[in-house]
Design an enzyme around this catalytic site. Structure first.
Site, PDB file in Angstrom:
ATOM      1  N   CYS A  47       0.840  -1.199   0.000  1.00  0.00           N
ATOM      2  CA  CYS A  47       0.000   0.000   0.000  1.00  0.00           C
ATOM      3  C   CYS A  47       0.885   1.263   0.000  1.00  0.00           C
ATOM      4  O   CYS A  47       1.510   1.571  -1.002  1.00  0.00           O
ATOM      5  CB  CYS A  47      -0.993  -0.034   1.157  1.00  0.00           C
ATOM      6  SG  CYS A  47      -2.409   1.080   0.895  1.00  0.00           S
ATOM      7  N   HIS A  63      -3.485  -5.198   0.405  1.00  0.00           N
ATOM      8  CA  HIS A  63      -2.991  -5.617   1.722  1.00  0.00           C
ATOM      9  C   HIS A  63      -3.046  -7.144   1.859  1.00  0.00           C
ATOM     10  O   HIS A  63      -4.020  -7.687   2.384  1.00  0.00           O
ATOM     11  CB  HIS A  63      -3.841  -4.984   2.830  1.00  0.00           C
ATOM     12  CG  HIS A  63      -3.558  -3.547   3.084  1.00  0.00           C
ATOM     13  ND1 HIS A  63      -2.536  -3.122   3.909  1.00  0.00           N
ATOM     14  CD2 HIS A  63      -4.153  -2.434   2.611  1.00  0.00           C
ATOM     15  CE1 HIS A  63      -2.524  -1.794   3.938  1.00  0.00           C
ATOM     16  NE2 HIS A  63      -3.490  -1.352   3.165  1.00  0.00           N
ATOM     17  N   GLU A  91      -1.589  -8.848   3.952  1.00  0.00           N
ATOM     18  CA  GLU A  91      -1.511  -9.208   5.378  1.00  0.00           C
ATOM     19  C   GLU A  91      -2.839  -9.020   6.111  1.00  0.00           C
ATOM     20  O   GLU A  91      -3.038  -9.593   7.193  1.00  0.00           O
ATOM     21  CB  GLU A  91      -0.417  -8.359   6.068  1.00  0.00           C
ATOM     22  CG  GLU A  91      -0.803  -6.950   6.478  1.00  0.00           C
ATOM     23  CD  GLU A  91      -0.885  -5.928   5.351  1.00  0.00           C
ATOM     24  OE1 GLU A  91      -1.011  -4.729   5.653  1.00  0.00           O
ATOM     25  OE2 GLU A  91      -0.853  -6.323   4.157  1.00  0.00           O
TER      26      GLU A  91
END
Length: 253
Positions: A108, A198, A200
């Site tokens: 990001c 993202h 994660e």
């Protein structure tokens, strides 16, 4: 000094997360903070992971950089095209890491700041916020190049951004795009990769983030409702993202 995690400090590989955001109370309480979210996605037994809170001006000293095999640059509430002192310091560090050919994975804000450091252009996304589960499309050459990972042609990921990479750095290549964003993943040589989404994030992290953005009046109700609907309807392919990010960060591609 960065905080540590893991075992095998002497013999194992070493990685660092350059954390460009403060932990929300929710992420601290439920997940132990964003650092642990990254380690749970990317870490393996025998490795040592450290965190440096870049947004507070905490970066690895020059004499420690060579001890690390790779670095992950996180998302942020700040703009990658901003001019805060910590952002300027981070840009200088990135330039040094690129010259040393360290493995660099940006997520990001991290994706955007890598592009900026390498000579690309970033700014507000021309099509506005992208929040929710977005399907991105790796290029044919990316799928072919990384055939051992069996990357699917439709690759859902959690997104939460209003900035984007406008123009690639010289000698970089686009690896994936989506309907809303032309540069979802880029690569620079074999040692720098940026991901706009993202990998994660879990769905609960995004749901709480949507509520925070709404409370701060950064998005409108209609945006929040549409984002939550996409989260409920879609499922990010976390396993495919885990494979891609780990293989890149650990020079296994």
């Amino acid at each position: 000094m960065g905080g540590g995690y893991g075992e095998g400090e002497a013999e194992g590989r070493r990685f660092a997360v350059l954390l460009c955001a403060e932990d929300s109370e929710y992420v601290k309480k439920v997940h132990g903070g964003y650092f642990k979210v990254f380690v749970s996605l990317l870490g393996e037994e025998g490795e040592t992971w450290h965190v440096y809170r870049a947004a507070r001006g905490e970066l690895p000293p020059a004499e420690d950089v060579d001890a690390y095999d790779g670095f992950v640059i996180s998302g942020s509430c700040s703009d990658a095209h901003g001019d805060d002192q910590w952002i300027r310091d981070l840009l200088s560090l990135i330039e040094a890491l690129v010259s040393k050919k360290k493995q660099l994975l940006g997520v990001c804000f991290g994706h955007q700041i890598l592009s900026r450091a390498l000579g690309g252009k970033t700014g507000r996304a021309k099509r506005g916020w992208d929040i929710g589960v977005t399907c991105i499309h790796p290029s044919h050459s990316t799928i072919k190049q990384f055939s051992s990972l069996h990357i699917p042609s439709h690759l859902p990921i959690i997104e939460c951004h209003r900035d984007e990479v406008w123009e690639l750095p010289p000698n970089a290549e686009v690896m994936a795009q989506s309907e809303k964003t032309g540069i979802e993943i880029f690569r620079y040589g074999n040692h720098v990769m940026g991901i706009q989404g993202h990998p994660e994030y879990t769905k609960d992290i995004l749901m709480h983030l949507i509520d925070r953005l709404l409370q701060l009046n950064l998005i409108q109700n209609c945006h929040a409702e549409a984002a939550k609907a996409s989260v409920e309807a879609g499922e990010p392919n976390r396993e495919a993202w885990r494979k891609l990010c780990k293989a890149f960060l650990k020079s296994q591609l």
